[in-house]
Design a protein around this motif. Structure first.
Motif, PDB file in Angstrom:
ATOM      1  N   MET A   1       0.650  -1.086   0.078  1.00 48.14           N
ATOM      2  CA  MET A   1       0.024   0.071  -0.031  1.00 48.14           C
ATOM      3  C   MET A   1       0.939   1.166   0.103  1.00 48.14           C
ATOM      4  SD  MET A   1      -2.980   1.025  -0.113  1.00 48.14           S
ATOM      5  CE  MET A   1      -4.254   1.952   0.678  1.00 48.14           C
ATOM      6  N   ASN A   2       1.960   1.360   0.695  1.00 54.33           N
ATOM      7  CA  ASN A   2       2.782   2.519   0.894  1.00 54.33           C
ATOM      8  C   ASN A   2       3.554   2.553  -0.483  1.00 54.33           C
ATOM      9  OD1 ASN A   2       2.217   2.823   3.545  1.00 54.33           O
ATOM     10  ND2 ASN A   2       4.177   2.039   4.361  1.00 54.33           N
ATOM     11  N   THR A   3       3.691   1.613  -1.203  1.00 59.34           N
ATOM     12  CA  THR A   3       4.320   1.723  -2.682  1.00 59.34           C
ATOM     13  C   THR A   3       3.340   2.435  -3.384  1.00 59.34           C
ATOM     14  OG1 THR A   3       5.622  -0.454  -2.261  1.00 59.34           O
ATOM     15  CG2 THR A   3       5.346   0.695  -4.466  1.00 59.34           C
ATOM     16  N   LEU A   4       2.310   2.076  -3.644  1.00 61.24           N
ATOM     17  CA  LEU A   4       1.146   2.702  -4.365  1.00 61.24           C
ATOM     18  C   LEU A   4       1.247   4.302  -4.053  1.00 61.24           C
ATOM     19  CD1 LEU A   4      -0.854   2.733  -6.286  1.00 61.24           C
ATOM     20  CD2 LEU A   4      -2.654   1.991  -4.735  1.00 61.24           C
ATOM     21  N   LEU A   5       1.001   4.660  -2.759  1.00 61.87           N
ATOM     22  CA  LEU A   5       0.897   5.860  -2.250  1.00 61.87           C
ATOM     23  C   LEU A   5       2.097   6.836  -2.279  1.00 61.87           C
ATOM     24  CD1 LEU A   5      -0.766   5.029   1.423  1.00 61.87           C
ATOM     25  CD2 LEU A   5      -1.865   6.086  -0.757  1.00 61.87           C
ATOM     26  N   ILE A   6       3.212   6.315  -2.340  1.00 65.23           N
ATOM     27  CA  ILE A   6       4.515   7.017  -2.579  1.00 65.23           C
ATOM     28  C   ILE A   6       4.525   7.262  -4.218  1.00 65.23           C
ATOM     29  CG2 ILE A   6       6.880   6.937  -2.793  1.00 65.23           C
ATOM     30  CD1 ILE A   6       6.841   5.207  -0.096  1.00 65.23           C
ATOM     31  N   VAL A   7       4.149   6.347  -4.843  1.00 64.03           N
ATOM     32  CA  VAL A   7       4.050   6.549  -6.411  1.00 64.03           C
ATOM     33  C   VAL A   7       3.293   7.600  -6.714  1.00 64.03           C
ATOM     34  CG1 VAL A   7       3.596   5.495  -8.706  1.00 64.03           C
ATOM     35  CG2 VAL A   7       5.317   4.325  -6.994  1.00 64.03           C
ATOM     36  N   LEU A   8       1.876   7.327  -6.382  1.00 69.27           N
ATOM     37  CA  LEU A   8       0.726   8.481  -6.600  1.00 69.27           C
ATOM     38  C   LEU A   8       1.166   9.600  -6.080  1.00 69.27           C
ATOM     39  CD1 LEU A   8      -2.086   8.376  -7.776  1.00 69.27           C
ATOM     40  CD2 LEU A   8      -2.970   7.935  -5.550  1.00 69.27           C
ATOM     41  N   PHE A   9       1.733   9.939  -5.198  1.00 67.34           N
ATOM     42  CA  PHE A   9       2.225  11.281  -4.654  1.00 67.34           C
ATOM     43  C   PHE A   9       3.219  11.771  -5.536  1.00 67.34           C
ATOM     44  CE2 PHE A   9       3.899  13.741  -0.834  1.00 67.34           C
ATOM     45  CZ  PHE A   9       3.109  14.689  -0.986  1.00 67.34           C
ATOM     46  N   GLY A  10       4.131  11.101  -5.806  1.00 66.54           N
ATOM     47  CA  GLY A  10       5.006  11.417  -6.749  1.00 66.54           C
ATOM     48  C   GLY A  10       4.575  11.950  -8.131  1.00 66.54           C
TER      49      GLY A  10
END
Length: 100
Positions: A1-10
């Motif tokens: 989940m954190n991976t998706l959130l970090i990529v989306l934030f980028g």
């Protein structure tokens, strides 16, 4: 989940940079970020946006590579809050540019 959130934030940061550039370069929209305004006076619009977004993305890249150490639910909640808020910021900026 954190991976998706970090990529989306980028991706939201990249979108914000593009929309900010288009809005400030081609419309009569004013920038309210004093940090960006300061760097625009020193370095110019395109380079300033690129420089500030590169700084933000470098932090996100660091977070991406250390994402496996992020075990706390508070980190996930913080990332989700940041993505939600920044999604609103970007969508608001898009509306400001489109209707300017």
């Amino acid at each position: 989940m954190n991976t998706l959130l970090i990529v989306l934030f980028g991706l939201l940061h990249v979108a914000d940079g593009v929309v900010t550039y288009l809005g400030l370069n081609f419309t009569s929209v004013d920038e309210v970020n004093p940090v960006l305004n300061y760097f625009v006076e020193l370095l110019g619009l395109g380079f300033s946006i690129t420089l500030l977004k590169a700084a933000c993305l470098s932090v996100l890249i660091f977070m991406f590579y250390d994402r496996h150490k992020m075990k706390s639910r508070w980190i996930t909640a913080s990332l989700m809050s940041a993505v939600t808020f920044y999604g609103w910021v970007v969508s608001n900026n898009v509306l400001l540019v489109v209707y300017a």
